[in-house]
Each structure stands twice: as structure tokens, then as C-alpha cells.
Design a protein around this motif. Structure first.
Motif, short mmCIF file in Angstrom:
data_model
loop_
_atom_site.label_atom_id
_atom_site.label_comp_id
_atom_site.label_asym_id
_atom_site.label_seq_id
_atom_site.Cartn_x
_atom_site.Cartn_y
_atom_site.Cartn_z
N TYR A 1 0.81 -1.22 0.00
CA TYR A 1 0.00 0.00 0.00
C TYR A 1 0.84 1.27 0.00
O TYR A 1 0.30 2.37 -0.05
CB TYR A 1 -0.98 0.01 1.18
CG TYR A 1 -0.43 -0.53 2.49
CD1 TYR A 1 0.50 0.17 3.22
CD2 TYR A 1 -0.87 -1.76 2.97
CE1 TYR A 1 1.00 -0.33 4.41
CE2 TYR A 1 -0.38 -2.27 4.17
CZ TYR A 1 0.55 -1.55 4.89
OH TYR A 1 1.05 -2.05 6.07
N HIS B 1 3.72 8.43 2.16
CA HIS B 1 3.03 8.15 0.89
C HIS B 1 2.33 6.79 0.92
O HIS B 1 2.91 5.78 1.32
CB HIS B 1 4.04 8.17 -0.26
CG HIS B 1 3.44 7.74 -1.56
ND1 HIS B 1 3.50 6.43 -2.01
CD2 HIS B 1 2.73 8.43 -2.49
CE1 HIS B 1 2.87 6.35 -3.17
NE2 HIS B 1 2.40 7.54 -3.47
N ASN C 1 -0.95 4.40 -1.31
CA ASN C 1 -2.02 4.27 -2.30
C ASN C 1 -2.62 2.87 -2.16
O ASN C 1 -1.99 1.88 -2.50
CB ASN C 1 -1.51 4.48 -3.72
CG ASN C 1 -2.66 4.68 -4.70
OD1 ASN C 1 -3.76 4.17 -4.48
ND2 ASN C 1 -2.42 5.42 -5.77
N THR D 1 -0.31 11.41 2.18
CA THR D 1 -1.49 11.01 1.42
C THR D 1 -2.73 11.13 2.28
O THR D 1 -2.76 10.69 3.43
CB THR D 1 -1.34 9.57 0.92
OG1 THR D 1 -0.11 9.43 0.21
CG2 THR D 1 -2.50 9.19 0.00
N VAL E 1 -5.89 9.67 2.94
CA VAL E 1 -6.68 8.46 2.70
C VAL E 1 -7.04 7.83 4.04
O VAL E 1 -6.19 7.56 4.88
CB VAL E 1 -5.90 7.45 1.81
CG1 VAL E 1 -4.53 7.12 2.39
CG2 VAL E 1 -6.71 6.18 1.58
N ASP F 1 -4.41 13.97 -2.21
CA ASP F 1 -5.28 12.83 -2.51
C ASP F 1 -4.49 11.68 -3.13
O ASP F 1 -3.48 11.89 -3.82
CB ASP F 1 -6.40 13.24 -3.46
CG ASP F 1 -7.41 14.16 -2.79
OD1 ASP F 1 -7.47 14.16 -1.55
OD2 ASP F 1 -8.12 14.88 -3.52
N GLU F 2 -4.97 10.46 -2.88
CA GLU F 2 -4.36 9.28 -3.49
C GLU F 2 -4.23 9.44 -5.00
O GLU F 2 -5.12 10.01 -5.65
CB GLU F 2 -5.24 8.04 -3.22
CG GLU F 2 -4.96 7.30 -1.95
CD GLU F 2 -5.79 6.03 -1.87
OE1 GLU F 2 -5.23 4.99 -1.54
OE2 GLU F 2 -7.01 6.09 -2.14
N SER F 3 -3.13 8.94 -5.54
CA SER F 3 -2.88 8.86 -6.99
C SER F 3 -2.54 10.20 -7.64
O SER F 3 -2.23 10.23 -8.83
CB SER F 3 -4.08 8.24 -7.74
OG SER F 3 -4.36 6.95 -7.24
#
Length: 407
Positions: free
Chosen positions: A235, A307, A309, A335, A337, A354-356
Motif C-alpha cells: 500500500y 506516501h 495508495n 497522502t 486516505v 489525494d491518493e494517486s
């Protein structure tokens, strides 16, 4: 007041000399001590960060010869076989020794981290009527789903989730369950049994603000040093992280990234990714840094990043690392999330992305390297927030207050 802290995994710190469990274990034990408890630790081995003193004392599970022999064969035979044999004898030892210890000494509290053996210990504790706190970092039944796409379709396939007897045994025999995120608490009530809701306290992780504290380094280096400490699980998305680093490097050629990697087994994978992306001159890697050396390493960095994702998978983690960054008084880019980087207040005590959104993440790093005043203000606010709300002492106080209402 006296507390018993049970480490309910065989030779746990011998097999896991670094990681978040050391941070949380050390934090809870020191938090109990700060609140006036004498703490006895029952374990196979010592926490690397706690030597023992007048207030904190080690006890040990009995070292049956067969257990020592099994450990010595770990490099020869498959882990699965060794773990099976070890579990048989450890389950026997934990029941006998916990009963012996509780018979010899009265305790006001038992604190134990969840494991496949914690239920056996708690079953004994319950017979003595001693209040107990079970810390659930990750529910046992969740572990098989902790992978990319692992949580997909759970709502449609709830009946397929295997009930684990060792997990249920823990929940049945403890007074309260402390878990570090709402999603992990929800897993227990949704996929194990909703009746445990009354026992659950959502208690986010804390940080050792005395160990992780601001250093004399204030000004940002001319080249810019960005650090990230992690076990680098799936992740953390290493591929995306490499792309972010490339974007920063393309705008600032002399930038340096320092990756502090807790999991040695990731060495070949990470070094290969660095080579593939042509980032050898921009990234320095450090493996398995002991907890007590991390503040010095983080203090040498100008900015720190957290970080992640999860790619749509449940963001069930609660990062201790971002708390350590904040306690250092460093500006943090993280991040946004779930509750992973829960403590950061955007534009107040850090920056959330935000993610990505790789471009945004890279641009925020570059912005803070340029705007040193903003970076300094974010770091100062982060440190203040940690001291006021997120120390391990405060974490333990929340657990004890909840426990009072359960007993």
C-alpha cells in the motif's frame, strides 16, 4: 498500581527487531509507567528499546529445551513447520506461566497485544478477575485480505470470511478491545461479531515525543533532503513513489531522497526499482534502522513524506510514522486516505494530497523546498499538536478511562 504487559508471540523481538510493534509496545509500557504503574513485561525476549529499571521489570516465559531446539532449526526447516511446532509448546508455556505469575503477584491491569496465543493468556487472566486491555493492531481474520484487491466484494461475500477461533477467544475473554482505526473496529463488528462493539475503543496511535523531538537543524539544505521511513508494503506503492521522486528530480536535479526501509526483505525489489527509474544519484537507502536511531536520521532531513495508495482497498492502517515526523517538528507531505495520516490538519500541521495525485504530491514537495517559512510553520504546528494530543501517555489515559466504564 501494577500492570502486566504480555507479549504473546514466541521470541517476537528476536524475529522482528524493527517495526511499528516496537514503537507501540514501548509507548504503551512507558505511558503506563508515566501514569504511576509498575510494569512487569512477560516475554521470551526483550524489547530493543526497553532495558528495564526500577519501574519496569522483565519476566520471562520458561525456556523449555525443546523450544530452543525448534528455534535453532528455523533456518533449516520450512517456517510453516517450525511455527506449528513452536505454537504447540508456546501455548502450553503461556498458560502455565501466566497462571503462575498471577498467583504470585496481584495486578491492577493486564495489557496484551492481539495474537493467535493472546486468547489463551486472556482465558487465564479472566479466571483471576484482573481487568484486561486487548490491543488489536490488525484483526486475525483480516490478515488474509491485507493485499491488493483483497477487500473487493466483501459485502457480497461476507459468509466466506473464515471465523478464526483464536480471534474469537481473545474477544470473549478480554474486558476491552483497543484498536487504532475505525475501519479495523468495523471489521470486528461486521465480520466477526457485532456484540463486541460495546468492548471496542477506537484509540489512534501515539508517539514518544521525548525521543522524537526537534533537532538543531532548522534551515532547509540548498539541495533539499526528503525522507520517508516505512516497511514499504504494497500500500506504499513503490512504483508511484518512484514516479513522484522522478518528477521532483526533473525540477530540482540536486535533490536527495532518503528512504529508511524497515523490512530487509524489500532490499532487492527497492534497489531494482531505483535502478529501473535511473534514480541512483537521487535516492539513498537505509535498512532496518533501530528505533532509537531514527530521530537522528529523520532530523537530518528537511521534509518528510508519508506516501500511500491503497487502490480502492480498505485504508485500514493508522501510521505511527507520520506522528514521529510531526513530533520532530518537520513539515510533512502525506497522502489523504482513510485515517492513515489522521493527525495532519491540512495547511495547518502538514500538507495532505489525494491518493494517486502524483503531480500534486511532487509539487507540494517542491513548494515547501522553496517556501521555507511555510515549512517551518507547518513543522512547529505539527510539534505543538503532537504534544497536546498524541503522546503515548495520552493514548494510555484514553484506554484506562474507557476500561473504568467497562468494569
Amino acid at each position: 498500581m501494577r500492570a502486566l504487559y504480555i507479549i504473546s508471540n514466541p521470541f517476537y523481538y528476536t524475529n522482528n527487531p524493527v517495526g511499528g510493534s516496537i514503537s507501540s509496545g514501548t509507548g504503551v509500557i512507558n505511558g503506563l509507567s508515566e501514569l504511576g504503574y509498575l510494569v512487569d513485561i512477560i516475554s521470551d525476549d526483550k524489547l530493543p528499546t526497553i532495558k528495564g529499571n526500577q519501574r519496569i521489570k522483565y519476566l520471562y516465559f520458561r525456556k523449555l529445551l525443546i523450544r530452543e531446539v525448534i528455534q535453532n532449526f528455523r533456518r533449516i526447516f520450512p517456517n510453516r513447520l517450525i511455527n506449528l511446532l513452536e505454537s504447540i509448546f508456546f501455548r502450553f508455556v503461556i498458560k502455565i506461566d501466566i497462571k503462575r505469575i498471577l498467583s504470585e503477584q496481584n495486578y491492577d491491569l493486564v495489557y496484551i497485544r492481539a495474537s493467535h496465543f493472546a486468547g489463551d493468556a486472556l482465558e487465564v487472566v479472566k479466571t483471576f478477575g484482573t481487568p484486561s486491555i486487548l490491543e488489536v493492531n490488525k484483526p486475525l481474520s483480516m490478515q488474509n485480505y491485507n493485499k491488493p484487491q483483497g477487500f473487493e466484494g466483501l459485502n457480497e461475500n461476507e459468509r466466506k470470511i473464515k471465523k478464526i477461533a483464536n480471534e474469537i477467544k481473545q474477544y470473549e475473554n478480554t474486558i476491552m478491545i483497543s484498536t487504532d482505526s475505525n475501519l479495523r473496529g468495523r471489521w470486528i463488528t461486521k465480520y466477526v461479531d457485532p456484540k463486541y462493539r460495546r468492548k471496542i475503543l477506537i484509540n489512534h496511535n501515539g508517539v514518544n515525543e521525548k525521543l522524537f523531538k526537534p533537532t538543531s537543524k532548522v534551515d532547509i539544505s540548498s539541495n533539499g533532503i526528503i525522507g520517508m521511513a516505512s516497511s514499504f508494503r504494497w500500500y506504499n506503492d513503490i512504483d508511484e513513489l518512484m514516479r513522484i521522486i522522478k518528477k521532483v528530480r526533473d525540477s530540482k536535479q540536486d535533490v536527495e531522497f532518503r528512504l529508511f526501509i524497515g523490512d530487509k526483505s524489500k532490499h532487492d525489489e527497492i534497489e531494482s526499482k531505483i535502478n529501473e527509474n535511473g534514480l541512483n544519484d537521487s535516492i539513498n537507502t537505509f535498512y532496518s534502522i533501530p528505533l532509537d536511531q531514527m530521530p537522528e536520521k529523520l532530523g537530518e532531513c528537511d521534509l518528510l513524506i508519508s506516501h500511500f495508495n491503497f487502490h480502492g482497498v480498505w485504508p485500514h492502517n493508522c501510521s505511527i510514522k507520520h506522528l514521529e515526523y510531526m513530533a520532530m517538528g518537520k513539515a510533512v507531505i502525506a497522502t489523504n486516505v482513510g485515517e492513515v495520516n489522521f493527525a495532519i490538519k491540512h495547511n495547518i500541521s502538514g500538507l495532505l494530497v489525494d491518493e494517486s495525485d502524483e503531480d500534486k504530491f511532487a509539487n507540494e514537495i517542491l513548494r515547501l523546498l522553496q517556501d521555507t517559512t511555510l515549512a517551518r510553520n507547518l513543522g512547529n504546528q505539527a510539534r505543538n499538536q503532537i504534544v497536546s494530543s498524541h503522546t503515548w501517555k495520552q493514548h494510555v489515559e484514553r484506554s484506562l478511562n474507557f476500561l473504568k466504564h467497562q468494569t
